[in-house]
Write a protein that holds these residues in place. Sequence first.
Motif, PDB file in Angstrom:
ATOM      1  N   GLY A 105       0.808  -1.209   0.000  1.00  0.00           N
ATOM      2  CA  GLY A 105       0.000   0.000   0.000  1.00  0.00           C
ATOM      3  C   GLY A 105       0.840   1.258   0.000  1.00  0.00           C
ATOM      4  N   ALA A 106       0.182   2.365  -0.399  1.00  0.00           N
ATOM      5  CA  ALA A 106       0.812   3.694  -0.409  1.00  0.00           C
ATOM      6  C   ALA A 106       2.147   3.683  -1.172  1.00  0.00           C
ATOM      7  CB  ALA A 106       0.970   4.228   1.007  1.00  0.00           C
ATOM      8  N   GLY A 107       2.162   3.014  -2.308  1.00  0.00           N
ATOM      9  CA  GLY A 107       3.334   3.045  -3.188  1.00  0.00           C
ATOM     10  C   GLY A 107       4.578   2.425  -2.597  1.00  0.00           C
ATOM     11  N   GLY A 108       4.416   1.602  -1.576  1.00  0.00           N
ATOM     12  CA  GLY A 108       5.573   0.929  -0.976  1.00  0.00           C
ATOM     13  C   GLY A 108       5.989   1.542   0.347  1.00  0.00           C
ATOM     14  N   SER A 109       5.324   2.641   0.747  1.00  0.00           N
ATOM     15  CA  SER A 109       5.785   3.304   1.978  1.00  0.00           C
ATOM     16  C   SER A 109       5.237   2.636   3.242  1.00  0.00           C
ATOM     17  CB  SER A 109       5.469   4.801   1.956  1.00  0.00           C
ATOM     18  OG  SER A 109       4.112   5.007   1.762  1.00  0.00           O
ATOM     19  N   ILE A 110       4.128   1.897   3.145  1.00  0.00           N
ATOM     20  CA  ILE A 110       3.580   1.230   4.347  1.00  0.00           C
ATOM     21  C   ILE A 110       4.554   0.133   4.812  1.00  0.00           C
ATOM     22  CG2 ILE A 110       1.733  -0.335   5.160  1.00  0.00           C
ATOM     23  CD1 ILE A 110      -0.236   1.408   3.594  1.00  0.00           C
ATOM     24  N   GLY A 111       5.012  -0.681   3.880  1.00  0.00           N
ATOM     25  CA  GLY A 111       5.948  -1.756   4.229  1.00  0.00           C
ATOM     26  C   GLY A 111       7.275  -1.211   4.724  1.00  0.00           C
ATOM     27  N   ALA A 112       7.760  -0.168   4.059  1.00  0.00           N
ATOM     28  CA  ALA A 112       9.045   0.422   4.474  1.00  0.00           C
ATOM     29  C   ALA A 112       8.919   0.992   5.887  1.00  0.00           C
ATOM     30  CB  ALA A 112       9.458   1.514   3.488  1.00  0.00           C
ATOM     31  N   ASN A 113       7.791   1.633   6.159  1.00  0.00           N
ATOM     32  CA  ASN A 113       7.578   2.208   7.497  1.00  0.00           C
ATOM     33  C   ASN A 113       7.483   1.115   8.558  1.00  0.00           C
ATOM     34  OD1 ASN A 113       7.144   4.474   9.185  1.00  0.00           O
ATOM     35  ND2 ASN A 113       4.962   3.932   9.281  1.00  0.00           N
ATOM     36  N   LYS A 114       6.868  -0.005   8.186  1.00  0.00           N
ATOM     37  CA  LYS A 114       6.737  -1.128   9.121  1.00  0.00           C
ATOM     38  C   LYS A 114       8.128  -1.601   9.567  1.00  0.00           C
ATOM     39  CE  LYS A 114       4.423  -5.589   9.552  1.00  0.00           C
ATOM     40  NZ  LYS A 114       3.453  -6.508   8.979  1.00  0.00           N
ATOM     41  N   VAL A 115       9.039  -1.693   8.619  1.00  0.00           N
ATOM     42  CA  VAL A 115      10.394  -2.154   8.968  1.00  0.00           C
ATOM     43  C   VAL A 115      11.166  -1.059   9.708  1.00  0.00           C
ATOM     44  CG1 VAL A 115      12.579  -3.038   8.046  1.00  0.00           C
ATOM     45  CG2 VAL A 115      10.412  -3.829   7.096  1.00  0.00           C
TER      46      VAL A 115
END
Length: 329
Positions: free
Chosen positions: A71-81
């Motif tokens: 989601g959100a262009g890849g920023s949700i996963g990056a934020n999770k990490v």
Amino acid sequence: MSAWKTVVPAALLAFTALGVHAQGAFPGDKPITLVVPFTAGGPTDRVARDLAEALRKPLGGVTVVVDNAAGAGGSIGANKVAKAAPDGHTLLVHHIGMSTMPTLVRNIPFKVESDFEYLGMINDVPMTLIGKPALPANNYRELTAWIAQNKGKINLGNAGVGSASHLCGLLFQNAVKVEMTTVPYKGTAPAMTDLMGGQIDLMCDQTTNTASQIEGKKVKAYGVTTAGRLSPPALKDLPTLQESGLKDFQVTIWHGLYAPKGTPADIQKKLNDALKVALKDPDFIKKQEGLGAVVVADKRAEPAEHKKFVQGEIAKWSPIIKAAGVYAD
Ligand code: ASP
């Protein structure tokens, strides 16, 4: 005083022993999760799943799983990490978005340069410009004519603001000077399903997702985004967009591996060592090459080189994005 002297070294010893044990045991039995910031079945997911398999052995047989935090262009996963425990068990596989997001998406809730430990790069992947099977255009020249006739009606799929397909699509619209309606998905796997079904008209996506669909003639292919043609059988006859007239049009997607900031140095080293072994795994290399991707050579798998490369990419893309006026907001 002497009791103090006796007690403190003992306590320190016990503490150190515990620390050494905990660090020496990494990864232990606890699985390692590779967070993919896009949906399952797409290009980033495919790289991560192949890498998960290749990492297992050099990490002592530990289970390596993939978590699609899309989601959100890849920023949700990056934020999770970025916010995960820095214990080496939650890692991020991300692409060029790490360098374009800071310019394309101005309000990301993490800092690309300071919220991660850089563990090394994985591969380089070209992109392809593809269209729905019912498009009457069979090559790039015919596509430009079709675009000219259909101005205002064309849909372009992507994986959300900040994604690779978003960047490539924006640069493409800018190059042909025709604005299209962008349709965001949580990854290009579902976008591909809709493209094949004719719900959207065009998409720019990594060859790791498009090679087999091009080969199976499930989509129309109009060009590759590299300076030279590619060698996999499915892609070797596809002209570059540059040779079709889009001067200077060149986008190569790359993937890297990241840990949360503060991950202990010895754990980072173990992960980087394992990554370097995985990148030499013949199965991994074969799978990647068959899809048009090139696994990086040793030097670029070094954390310092990885970080330097991302910084260089931020410096490279920021002015291009700004000059093209392709901000997301
Ligand atoms: N290819 C996608 C992108 O455009 C992401 C994905 O689904 O892997 O960024």
